[in-house]
Design an enzyme around this catalytic site. Structure first.
Site, mmCIF file in Angstrom:
data_model
loop_
_atom_site.group_PDB
_atom_site.id
_atom_site.type_symbol
_atom_site.label_atom_id
_atom_site.label_comp_id
_atom_site.label_asym_id
_atom_site.label_seq_id
_atom_site.Cartn_x
_atom_site.Cartn_y
_atom_site.Cartn_z
ATOM 1 N N SER A 199 1.917 1.315 6.905
ATOM 2 C CA SER A 199 0.632 0.628 7.117
ATOM 3 C C SER A 199 0.415 -0.320 5.943
ATOM 4 O O SER A 199 0.134 0.118 4.820
ATOM 5 C CB SER A 199 -0.515 1.647 7.198
ATOM 6 O OG SER A 199 -0.362 2.477 8.311
ATOM 7 N N LYS A 210 -3.906 -1.257 13.302
ATOM 8 C CA LYS A 210 -3.957 -0.083 12.429
ATOM 9 C C LYS A 210 -5.127 -0.161 11.463
ATOM 10 O O LYS A 210 -5.783 0.847 11.161
ATOM 11 C CB LYS A 210 -2.644 0.056 11.657
ATOM 12 C CG LYS A 210 -2.614 1.247 10.689
ATOM 13 C CD LYS A 210 -2.816 2.580 11.401
ATOM 14 C CE LYS A 210 -2.935 3.743 10.427
ATOM 15 N NZ LYS A 210 -1.677 4.067 9.736
ATOM 16 N N LYS A 250 -6.295 2.671 0.140
ATOM 17 C CA LYS A 250 -5.483 1.462 0.316
ATOM 18 C C LYS A 250 -5.791 0.788 1.651
ATOM 19 O O LYS A 250 -5.969 -0.439 1.726
ATOM 20 C CB LYS A 250 -4.001 1.842 0.219
ATOM 21 C CG LYS A 250 -3.008 0.723 0.476
ATOM 22 C CD LYS A 250 -2.467 0.715 1.906
ATOM 23 C CE LYS A 250 -1.682 1.972 2.212
ATOM 24 N NZ LYS A 250 -1.095 1.941 3.583
#
EC number: 1.1.1.60
Length: 294
Positions: free
Chosen positions: A96, A171, A239
């Site tokens: 990701s 995502k 993140k």
């Protein structure tokens, strides 16, 4: 059967590589911690000693590492995939990362004679172990069709969502929804406990109504038992929320709830919870409520 290199054998990558080996594919696994290859070896795969060793003669290269710089290092770094893989190899990035980085890497891959799909996953450790991941794939439709049998080995819901970078964009949206949902469930648990309600029973009935969700089903036991062994670490969700907020700003859209949740995730990390499962956002609710942190 396909010859596969799998780079990154962490919480998610390890069971995914094992599933591919169990399905009969030839899998060479590589991780910075060599011991992580033990399960793959037991499943009939092998431990590679370097990226060059892993990708030698393979058809498909899978990558599952934590962040954008890690993917860049694996692919374009010195002695990386781009320098060592066979021309025409299909690269599947399950990581990701930032959509713009994916687009840049896809262009570079094409120029060098490779093909790249961005295929981030959702479902956490449980989804990886049960081969029930949701996989959102960006890239060429032809490349997606070629990779679909491999995706079906490790995932349950597999969808081609558009050109390069689209998988990472979807995502990011997923991580926004998941973080907000975990925060809401955390607040509900602390609220219920404050009134002495049978919290387990309350979550059972809530799960059967409109408030029900996969997050509630998968994370309620963590919260009830205060067991936060990482299935997906707060560090990684921090993140991802950075990706969400930066991408939203670039697109000129507002994500006010997302921005707030991003700050709550950052607070959890700053308070030392980065290595815990993201269900440990409940600890932040306890802190803000002046309660003992469990």
């Amino acid at each position: 059967m396909t010859n596969i290199a799998f780079i990154g054998l962490g919480i998610m990558g390890n069971p995914m590589a094992v599933h591919l080996a169990n399905a009969g594919h030839t899998v060479a696994g590589l991780d910075r911690t060599p011991e992580r290859a033990e399960a793959l070896i037991a499943a009939g795969g092998r431990a590679a000693t370097s990226i060059g060793d892993a990708v030698k003669g393979v058809d498909v290269i899978c990558v599952m590492v934590p962040d954008s710089p890690d993917v860049q290092d694996v692919l374009e770094g010195e002695n990386g995939v781009f320098q060592n893989a066979e021309t025409g190899a299909l690269i599947i990035d399950f990581s990701s990362i930032r959509p713009d980085v994916t687009q840049q890497l896809a262009e570079q891959a094409r120029a060098l004679g490779f093909r790249l799909l961005d295929a981030p996953v959702s479902g956490g450790e449980a989804g990886a172990k049960n081969a029930a991941l949701s996989i959102m794939v960006g890239g060429s439709g032809d490349d997606f069709a070629e990779a679909k049998p491999l995706f079906d080995v490790v995932g349950k819901t597999v969808v081609h969502v558009g050109p390069s970078g689209s998988g990472q964009t979807v995502k990011a949206a997923n991580q926004l929804i998941v973080a907000a949902n975990i925060q809401a469930v955390s607040e509900a648990v602390v609220f219920l406990e404050a009134y002495g309600v049978d919290t387990k029973a309350a979550l059972e009935v809530l799960g059967g109504g409109l408030a029900g969700s996969t997050v509630l089903n998968q994370k309620k036991e963590n919260m009830l038992s205060r067991s936060f062994e990482p299935g997906f670490r707060i560090d990684l969700h921090h993140k991802d929320m950075g990706i969400v907020t930066a991408a939203a700003r670039e697109a000129g859209v507002v994500v006010p709830l997302g921005a707030l949740v991003a700050q709550l995730v950052a607070s959890a990390r700053a308070n030392g919870d980065g290595g815990l499962d993201h269900s440990a956002l409940l600890r932040g609710v306890e802190r803000l409520s002046g309660k003992a942190v469990s």
